[in-house]
Design a protein around this motif. Structure first.
Motif, PDB file in Angstrom:
ATOM      1  N   ASP A   1       0.797  -1.226   0.000  1.00  0.00           N
ATOM      2  CA  ASP A   1       0.000   0.000   0.000  1.00  0.00           C
ATOM      3  C   ASP A   1       0.832   1.279   0.000  1.00  0.00           C
ATOM      4  OD1 ASP A   1      -2.292  -1.526   0.030  1.00  0.00           O
ATOM      5  OD2 ASP A   1      -2.585  -1.374   2.194  1.00  0.00           O
TER       6      ASP A   1
ATOM      7  N   ARG B   1      -3.084   2.328  -2.722  1.00  0.00           N
ATOM      8  CA  ARG B   1      -4.298   1.611  -2.315  1.00  0.00           C
ATOM      9  C   ARG B   1      -5.479   2.194  -3.097  1.00  0.00           C
ATOM     10  NH1 ARG B   1      -7.159   1.534   3.663  1.00  0.00           N
ATOM     11  NH2 ARG B   1      -8.231  -0.471   3.425  1.00  0.00           N
TER      12      ARG B   1
ATOM     13  N   ALA C   1      -9.384   1.918  -2.470  1.00  0.00           N
ATOM     14  CA  ALA C   1      -9.908   2.671  -1.320  1.00  0.00           C
ATOM     15  C   ALA C   1      -9.577   4.156  -1.429  1.00  0.00           C
ATOM     16  CB  ALA C   1      -9.335   2.090  -0.030  1.00  0.00           C
TER      17      ALA C   1
ATOM     18  N   ASN D   1      -6.798   5.372  -1.653  1.00  0.00           N
ATOM     19  CA  ASN D   1      -5.605   5.530  -0.814  1.00  0.00           C
ATOM     20  C   ASN D   1      -5.927   5.914   0.630  1.00  0.00           C
ATOM     21  OD1 ASN D   1      -3.945   5.034  -3.148  1.00  0.00           O
ATOM     22  ND2 ASN D   1      -4.381   7.133  -3.776  1.00  0.00           N
ATOM     23  N   ALA D   2      -7.097   5.487   1.121  1.00  0.00           N
ATOM     24  CA  ALA D   2      -7.459   5.747   2.521  1.00  0.00           C
ATOM     25  C   ALA D   2      -6.407   5.134   3.433  1.00  0.00           C
ATOM     26  CB  ALA D   2      -8.835   5.157   2.835  1.00  0.00           C
TER      27      ALA D   2
ATOM     28  N   SER E   1      -4.630   3.348   6.340  1.00  0.00           N
ATOM     29  CA  SER E   1      -4.754   2.341   7.392  1.00  0.00           C
ATOM     30  C   SER E   1      -3.671   2.596   8.442  1.00  0.00           C
ATOM     31  CB  SER E   1      -4.569   0.943   6.803  1.00  0.00           C
ATOM     32  OG  SER E   1      -3.237   0.809   6.291  1.00  0.00           O
TER      33      SER E   1
ATOM     34  N   CYS F   1      -5.489  11.157  -1.692  1.00  0.00           N
ATOM     35  CA  CYS F   1      -5.870  10.348  -0.525  1.00  0.00           C
ATOM     36  C   CYS F   1      -7.216  10.832  -0.012  1.00  0.00           C
ATOM     37  CB  CYS F   1      -4.799  10.481   0.559  1.00  0.00           C
ATOM     38  SG  CYS F   1      -5.223   9.715   2.138  1.00  0.00           S
TER      39      CYS F   1
ATOM     40  N   ASP G   1      -9.143   5.400   7.089  1.00  0.00           N
ATOM     41  CA  ASP G   1      -9.978   4.237   6.783  1.00  0.00           C
ATOM     42  C   ASP G   1     -11.160   4.221   7.756  1.00  0.00           C
ATOM     43  OD1 ASP G   1     -11.122   1.740   6.437  1.00  0.00           O
ATOM     44  OD2 ASP G   1      -9.201   0.717   6.185  1.00  0.00           O
TER      45      ASP G   1
ATOM     46  N   ARG H   1     -14.017   2.686   7.770  1.00  0.00           N
ATOM     47  CA  ARG H   1     -14.600   1.388   8.139  1.00  0.00           C
ATOM     48  C   ARG H   1     -13.828   0.776   9.311  1.00  0.00           C
ATOM     49  NH1 ARG H   1     -18.162  -1.005   4.638  1.00  0.00           N
ATOM     50  NH2 ARG H   1     -18.581   0.150   2.705  1.00  0.00           N
ATOM     51  N   PHE H   2     -12.513   0.922   9.277  1.00  0.00           N
ATOM     52  CA  PHE H   2     -11.707   0.474  10.418  1.00  0.00           C
ATOM     53  C   PHE H   2     -12.107   1.239  11.678  1.00  0.00           C
ATOM     54  CE2 PHE H   2      -8.088   1.907  13.029  1.00  0.00           C
ATOM     55  CZ  PHE H   2      -7.798   0.717  13.692  1.00  0.00           C
TER      56      PHE H   2
END
Length: 365
Positions: A7, A23, A26, A28-29, A31, A69, A73, A75-76
């Protein structure tokens, strides 16, 4: 090109360190792993005499560039916030440390801010010595949409915008393009998107004798203005310079002659009422802070976002409605701007840590 992980791609070409966020699915979200990779790489290059400067870009499904970007993230964040995963705490502490390192980096750090540049993407670009935008740039700090606040140093860099532009961008989450970004002190230079690859490769091919020469080379190959006209800020200043959220919404809703006022009022009514009060206080406090102090304040605030009221996190609920269940119907608590008690939003500015034990206590200007 060498990999830190799949990533984050990094390599040294000539006298410049090059980073590509990789990434694209996504946008480039970021993580936690990506934050750690970026921090480790920048720390290594900080003391490497071979590396005179750093350049960073994103990638898209079509290849390099395209988007920078989209942020963290989320969702995390939702899953970790819902399950008590301690990596939630690590993510914000380490991300803010990364933001601070970029703001205080001793070498030129050049951000190619093409396409979507939002949230955490602003955090890894606003501290750059050169912030390059293109005609495709879509820039925003849209955190109030998910019951969060413009973090990653957002208090610091938004409060440095002219007039009440910082309040407007922070409260509404509105998106701006290149001309506005330059006018509002959120970018330094313009480059047509089609010319990015050539400048990127030229940085690798030149013989530079110092970091200042790298910066000067980029300045010589970019423009100080973007196509188009930056928007007038007269209406923005008139409304968002008012002392309270309630005064702002009242002024907007009373202005029946302005489509902008009516649309802005409707947008604010969809945001977390509690977080609007928090965000307004954040921006106004940050005007008198350095970036380290702002990031410490934001670290306090984000702890409260998830843990101030157990089981009633505005942020977890906002992400659920936008990105998990996708019903776009967040159940904000309180539900109305008129019902937010002062004690509730003021609690966000009480640090959960004594100063000597703050997770970001080591940050210095």
């Amino acid at each position: 090109m060498s990999e830190i992980t799949a990533d984050v791609l990094a390599e040294v070409r000539g006298r410049v360190g090059f980073i590509t966020l990789n990434r694209p699915k996504a946008i480039n979200a970021l993580s936690l792993g990506m934050v750690r990779d970026l921090l480790a790489q920048l720390l290594a290059w900080k003391d490497d005499p071979q590396v005179l400067a750093v350049a960073i870009r994103g990638s898209s499904k079509e290849g390099v560039f395209g988007h920078f970007c989209a942020g963290g993230d989320i969702r995390f964040l939702h899953h970790a916030g819902s399950t008590g995963n301690p990596e939630l705490e690590d993510f914000f502490t380490e991300e803010y440390a990364l933001n601070h390192l970029i703001f205080t980096y001793p070498k030129p750090y050049i951000a190619f801010m093409d396409g979507i540049v939002m949230g955490g993407g602003m955090g890894i670009s606003q501290g750059a010595s050169m912030r390059i935008v293109t005609e495709k740039t879509k820039m925003a700090m849209p955190e109030t949409i998910i019951g969060l606040f413009p973090d990653v140093g957002g208090g610091y860099f938004l409060s440095r915008c002219p007039g009440a532009v910082g309040e407007w961008l922070a409260l509404t989450g509105d998106t701006i393009g290149a001309a506005d970004a330059l006018a509002f002190n959120l970018a330094d230079a313009f480059l047509p998107a089609a010319q990015q690859a050539a400048l990127w490769d030229a940085l690798a091919a030149q013989s530079f004798d110092g970091g200042d020469a790298v910066q000067a080379f980029v300045q010589a190959h970019t423009a100080r203005q973007a196509p188009g006209v930056a928007r007038s800020t007269a209406e923005i200043d008139r409304v968002f310079g008012l002392p309270t959220v309630q005064a702002m919404i009242d002024a907007l809703e009373a202005d029946n002659s302005s489509e902008w006022a009516q649309a802005t009022a409707a947008a604010l009514r969809k945001r977390s009422p509690l977080m609007l009060f928090v965000v307004l206080e954040q921006i106004r406090r940050a005007r008198s802070m350095d970036v380290a102090s702002d990031l410490r304040m934001e670290r306090d605030m984000v702890r409260h976002c998830f843990y101030l009221r157990p089981g009633q996190s505005e942020t977890v609920e906002g992400i659920r409605a936008l990105a998990v269940d996708k019903d776009h119907n967040p159940q904000w608590n309180p539900a109305r701007i008129e019902d937010v008690p002062e004690a509730l939003w003021r609690a966000f500015f009480v640090s959960p840590w004594p100063a000597h034990s703050h997770p970001l206590q080591a940050l210095r200007e």
